[in-house]
Design a protein around this motif. Structure first.
Motif, PDB file in Angstrom:
ATOM      1  N   PRO A 236       2.650  -9.013  20.332  1.00  0.00           N
ATOM      2  CA  PRO A 236       2.586  -8.577  21.730  1.00  0.00           C
ATOM      3  C   PRO A 236       2.267  -7.093  21.887  1.00  0.00           C
ATOM      4  CG  PRO A 236       4.870  -8.847  21.053  1.00  0.00           C
ATOM      5  CD  PRO A 236       4.024  -9.367  19.924  1.00  0.00           C
ATOM      6  N   ASP A 237       2.424  -6.337  20.807  1.00  0.00           N
ATOM      7  CA  ASP A 237       2.148  -4.902  20.842  1.00  0.00           C
ATOM      8  C   ASP A 237       0.889  -4.560  20.050  1.00  0.00           C
ATOM      9  OD1 ASP A 237       4.523  -4.293  22.321  1.00  0.00           O
ATOM     10  OD2 ASP A 237       5.672  -4.540  20.470  1.00  0.00           O
ATOM     11  N   ILE A 238      -0.083  -5.457  20.047  1.00  0.00           N
ATOM     12  CA  ILE A 238      -1.264  -5.282  19.218  1.00  0.00           C
ATOM     13  C   ILE A 238      -2.054  -4.033  19.581  1.00  0.00           C
ATOM     14  CG2 ILE A 238      -2.749  -6.701  20.681  1.00  0.00           C
ATOM     15  CD1 ILE A 238      -2.761  -6.466  16.808  1.00  0.00           C
ATOM     16  N   LEU A 239      -1.977  -3.586  20.814  1.00  0.00           N
ATOM     17  CA  LEU A 239      -2.716  -2.379  21.194  1.00  0.00           C
ATOM     18  C   LEU A 239      -2.224  -1.140  20.452  1.00  0.00           C
ATOM     19  CD1 LEU A 239      -3.235  -2.924  25.036  1.00  0.00           C
ATOM     20  CD2 LEU A 239      -5.018  -2.797  23.281  1.00  0.00           C
ATOM     21  N   GLN A 240      -1.033  -1.216  19.870  1.00  0.00           N
ATOM     22  CA  GLN A 240      -0.542  -0.092  19.070  1.00  0.00           C
ATOM     23  C   GLN A 240      -1.325   0.027  17.749  1.00  0.00           C
ATOM     24  OE1 GLN A 240       1.825   2.035  20.261  1.00  0.00           O
ATOM     25  NE2 GLN A 240       1.595   0.783  22.116  1.00  0.00           N
ATOM     26  N   ARG A 241      -1.999  -1.041  17.364  1.00  0.00           N
ATOM     27  CA  ARG A 241      -2.778  -1.031  16.119  1.00  0.00           C
ATOM     28  C   ARG A 241      -4.275  -0.885  16.366  1.00  0.00           C
ATOM     29  NH1 ARG A 241       0.033  -2.874  11.523  1.00  0.00           N
ATOM     30  NH2 ARG A 241       2.022  -3.911  11.925  1.00  0.00           N
ATOM     31  N   THR A 242      -4.694  -0.831  17.618  1.00  0.00           N
ATOM     32  CA  THR A 242      -6.124  -0.889  17.916  1.00  0.00           C
ATOM     33  C   THR A 242      -6.896   0.283  17.337  1.00  0.00           C
ATOM     34  OG1 THR A 242      -7.712  -1.380  19.700  1.00  0.00           O
ATOM     35  CG2 THR A 242      -6.113   0.356  20.127  1.00  0.00           C
ATOM     36  N   GLY A 243      -8.133  -0.005  16.930  1.00  0.00           N
ATOM     37  CA  GLY A 243      -9.008   1.017  16.390  1.00  0.00           C
ATOM     38  C   GLY A 243      -8.794   1.338  14.926  1.00  0.00           C
ATOM     39  N   GLN A 244      -7.805   0.725  14.305  1.00  0.00           N
ATOM     40  CA  GLN A 244      -7.453   1.071  12.929  1.00  0.00           C
ATOM     41  C   GLN A 244      -7.902  -0.014  11.945  1.00  0.00           C
ATOM     42  OE1 GLN A 244      -3.275   2.684  12.642  1.00  0.00           O
ATOM     43  NE2 GLN A 244      -3.238   2.129  14.804  1.00  0.00           N
ATOM     44  N   ALA A 245      -8.047   0.369  10.685  1.00  0.00           N
ATOM     45  CA  ALA A 245      -8.333  -0.562   9.602  1.00  0.00           C
ATOM     46  C   ALA A 245      -7.035  -0.859   8.860  1.00  0.00           C
ATOM     47  CB  ALA A 245      -9.369   0.021   8.651  1.00  0.00           C
ATOM     48  N   TRP A 246      -6.793  -2.144   8.620  1.00  0.00           N
ATOM     49  CA  TRP A 246      -5.550  -2.573   7.996  1.00  0.00           C
ATOM     50  C   TRP A 246      -5.829  -3.460   6.797  1.00  0.00           C
ATOM     51  CZ3 TRP A 246      -0.997  -0.606   9.762  1.00  0.00           C
ATOM     52  CH2 TRP A 246      -1.019  -0.010  11.037  1.00  0.00           C
ATOM     53  N   PHE A 247      -5.110  -3.203   5.702  1.00  0.00           N
ATOM     54  CA  PHE A 247      -5.150  -4.105   4.562  1.00  0.00           C
ATOM     55  C   PHE A 247      -4.322  -5.349   4.874  1.00  0.00           C
ATOM     56  CE2 PHE A 247      -5.915  -0.106   2.096  1.00  0.00           C
ATOM     57  CZ  PHE A 247      -7.109  -0.488   1.491  1.00  0.00           C
ATOM     58  N   VAL A 248      -4.804  -6.506   4.453  1.00  0.00           N
ATOM     59  CA  VAL A 248      -4.045  -7.746   4.613  1.00  0.00           C
ATOM     60  C   VAL A 248      -2.685  -7.617   3.939  1.00  0.00           C
ATOM     61  CG1 VAL A 248      -3.952 -10.180   3.925  1.00  0.00           C
ATOM     62  CG2 VAL A 248      -6.054  -9.238   4.897  1.00  0.00           C
ATOM     63  N   ASP A 250      -0.782  -5.014   3.512  1.00  0.00           N
ATOM     64  CA  ASP A 250       0.161  -4.229   4.309  1.00  0.00           C
ATOM     65  C   ASP A 250       0.671  -5.034   5.500  1.00  0.00           C
ATOM     66  OD1 ASP A 250      -0.099  -2.049   2.629  1.00  0.00           O
ATOM     67  OD2 ASP A 250      -1.655  -1.093   3.838  1.00  0.00           O
ATOM     68  N   LEU A 251      -0.220  -5.799   6.121  1.00  0.00           N
ATOM     69  CA  LEU A 251       0.196  -6.633   7.252  1.00  0.00           C
ATOM     70  C   LEU A 251       1.149  -7.733   6.797  1.00  0.00           C
ATOM     71  CD1 LEU A 251      -3.188  -6.984   9.172  1.00  0.00           C
ATOM     72  CD2 LEU A 251      -1.272  -5.458   9.707  1.00  0.00           C
ATOM     73  N   ALA A 252       0.954  -8.237   5.572  1.00  0.00           N
ATOM     74  CA  ALA A 252       1.858  -9.262   5.047  1.00  0.00           C
ATOM     75  C   ALA A 252       3.285  -8.738   4.988  1.00  0.00           C
ATOM     76  CB  ALA A 252       1.394  -9.715   3.667  1.00  0.00           C
ATOM     77  N   ARG A 253       3.436  -7.500   4.558  1.00  0.00           N
ATOM     78  CA  ARG A 253       4.772  -6.906   4.509  1.00  0.00           C
ATOM     79  C   ARG A 253       5.302  -6.646   5.924  1.00  0.00           C
ATOM     80  NH1 ARG A 253       2.294  -4.229   0.161  1.00  0.00           N
ATOM     81  NH2 ARG A 253       1.804  -2.412   1.445  1.00  0.00           N
ATOM     82  N   GLN A 264       2.900 -12.330  -2.022  1.00  0.00           N
ATOM     83  CA  GLN A 264       2.222 -11.355  -1.185  1.00  0.00           C
ATOM     84  C   GLN A 264       1.354 -10.470  -2.086  1.00  0.00           C
ATOM     85  OE1 GLN A 264       5.672  -9.573   0.808  1.00  0.00           O
ATOM     86  NE2 GLN A 264       5.110 -10.644   2.704  1.00  0.00           N
ATOM     87  N   PRO A 265       0.126 -10.940  -2.405  1.00  0.00           N
ATOM     88  CA  PRO A 265      -0.738 -10.153  -3.301  1.00  0.00           C
ATOM     89  C   PRO A 265      -0.916  -8.730  -2.814  1.00  0.00           C
ATOM     90  CG  PRO A 265      -1.654 -12.337  -2.949  1.00  0.00           C
ATOM     91  CD  PRO A 265      -0.500 -12.203  -2.004  1.00  0.00           C
ATOM     92  N   ALA A 266      -0.912  -7.790  -3.754  1.00  0.00           N
ATOM     93  CA  ALA A 266      -1.019  -6.380  -3.415  1.00  0.00           C
ATOM     94  C   ALA A 266      -2.446  -6.024  -3.019  1.00  0.00           C
ATOM     95  CB  ALA A 266      -0.578  -5.526  -4.600  1.00  0.00           C
ATOM     96  N   THR A 267      -2.597  -4.843  -2.459  1.00  0.00           N
ATOM     97  CA  THR A 267      -3.899  -4.332  -2.077  1.00  0.00           C
ATOM     98  C   THR A 267      -4.834  -4.280  -3.271  1.00  0.00           C
ATOM     99  OG1 THR A 267      -2.919  -3.008  -0.314  1.00  0.00           O
ATOM    100  CG2 THR A 267      -5.109  -2.383  -1.054  1.00  0.00           C
ATOM    101  N   PHE A 268      -6.042  -4.782  -3.071  1.00  0.00           N
ATOM    102  CA  PHE A 268      -7.046  -4.767  -4.140  1.00  0.00           C
ATOM    103  C   PHE A 268      -7.970  -3.581  -3.915  1.00  0.00           C
ATOM    104  CE2 PHE A 268     -11.261  -5.853  -5.765  1.00  0.00           C
ATOM    105  CZ  PHE A 268     -10.962  -6.248  -7.057  1.00  0.00           C
ATOM    106  N   ILE A 269      -8.017  -2.673  -4.883  1.00  0.00           N
ATOM    107  CA  ILE A 269      -8.880  -1.494  -4.801  1.00  0.00           C
ATOM    108  C   ILE A 269      -9.952  -1.623  -5.872  1.00  0.00           C
ATOM    109  CG2 ILE A 269      -9.013   0.992  -4.953  1.00  0.00           C
ATOM    110  CD1 ILE A 269      -7.459   0.089  -2.543  1.00  0.00           C
TER     111      ILE A 269
END
Length: 270
Positions: A236-248, A250-253, A264-269
């Motif tokens: 419901p507060d998705i506008l707080q994340r708008t405009g940003q890039a997010w790793f899956v 990080d969102l899983a956590r 919860q696989p870690a970030t792949f770099i």
């Protein structure tokens, strides 16, 4: 009842890969999903067996409603026809997921090496046209329908590697263009209460990855990015994340979802 029952979603590039995984998860959440791409039962692309009809059937089998629509997202006329159909049938869009990408086409010339001066210009054209340009053309046409939703969300599939190169200059530029586009879209759409998010999955076990023999190296399934989309669509507060890039990862956590195996696989770099 599914968490997204009654939501109208569009997933581009959904015949295979991340797009298919996202569409399937949306189907499991009860959404109506317009499944778009160029691969159909009558004419698939790149000699691949996957089609938008297969994906749409999978959406419906999981509890949603899958609607396949052939659309080349580099063609403004085909995009216009797609959104006119949605206008006529539903009058709004709650979720747009941009997931088309032309950089993996088998028809592209291989070039002479991995460095930018060894890569042919066709790689640039494929990645930038069936990538950032397709995202922009599609989103531009979708905005009037997104503005009819009480809680609309745009998700742009991308990749980013902070403080390091992606290993391919053309790919790096394409992804960073999408990230910057997402940022500006977020600013310009905020007054319309339409959120814009760039979403970065890891190394996924897509059909191409499996067929190439790299499935053991891949870190996650396409369901993982799909579950990130579900979590974002319910926030419901998705506008707080708008405009940003997010790793899956990080969102899983943040949201507490897992991949199909419960991890919860870690970030792949790269």
């Amino acid at each position: 009842m599914g968490a997204l029952k009654g939501r109208i979603a569009v997933v581009t590039g959904a015949s295979r890969g991340a797009g298919r995984g996202i569409a399937y998860e949306l189907g499991g959440a009860g959404a109506t999903v317009y499944v778009t791409g160029r691969s159909t039962q009558a004419s698939s692309t790149d000699d691949r067996p996957e089609t938008i009809e297969q994906t749409a059937a999978g959406v419906t089998a999981r509890g949603g409603l899958g609607i396949p629509v052939r659309c080349d997202h580099t063609d403004p006329d085909e995009i216009t026809c797609l959104f006119q159909q949605i206008q006529d049938q539903h009058g709004r869009i709650d979720l747009l997921v941009n997931s088309v990408f032309g950089g993996s086409e088998a028809s592209l010339p291989p070039g002479q090496g991995k460095r930018f001066w060894e890569r042919p210009p066709e790689h640039w054209d494929a990645m930038m046209v069936a990538g950032p340009k397709a995202y922009l053309l599609t989103t531009r046409a979708a905005v009037p329908l997104l503005q009819q939703s009480s809680a609309a969300l745009i998700i742009n599939l991308t990749s980013f590697t902070p403080d390091q190169a992606a290993g391919n200059l053309y790919y790096d530029l394409a992804m960073q263009s999408i990230n910057r586009m997402t940022f500006v879209m977020g600013q310009e759409l905020q007054m319309s209460h339409v959120a814009s998010i760039a979403l970065c999955p890891g190394f996924m076990r897509t059909e191409r990855v499996v067929d190439a023999g790299f499935s053991s190296d891949a870190t996650e399934t396409t369901a993982y990015v799909g579950r990130a989309v579900i979590a974002l669509a319910q926030d419901p507060d998705i506008l707080q994340r708008t405009g940003q890039a997010w790793f899956v990862s990080d969102l899983a956590r943040d949201y507490g979802f897992t991949d199909e195996d419960g991890t919860q696989p870690a970030t792949f770099i790269t």
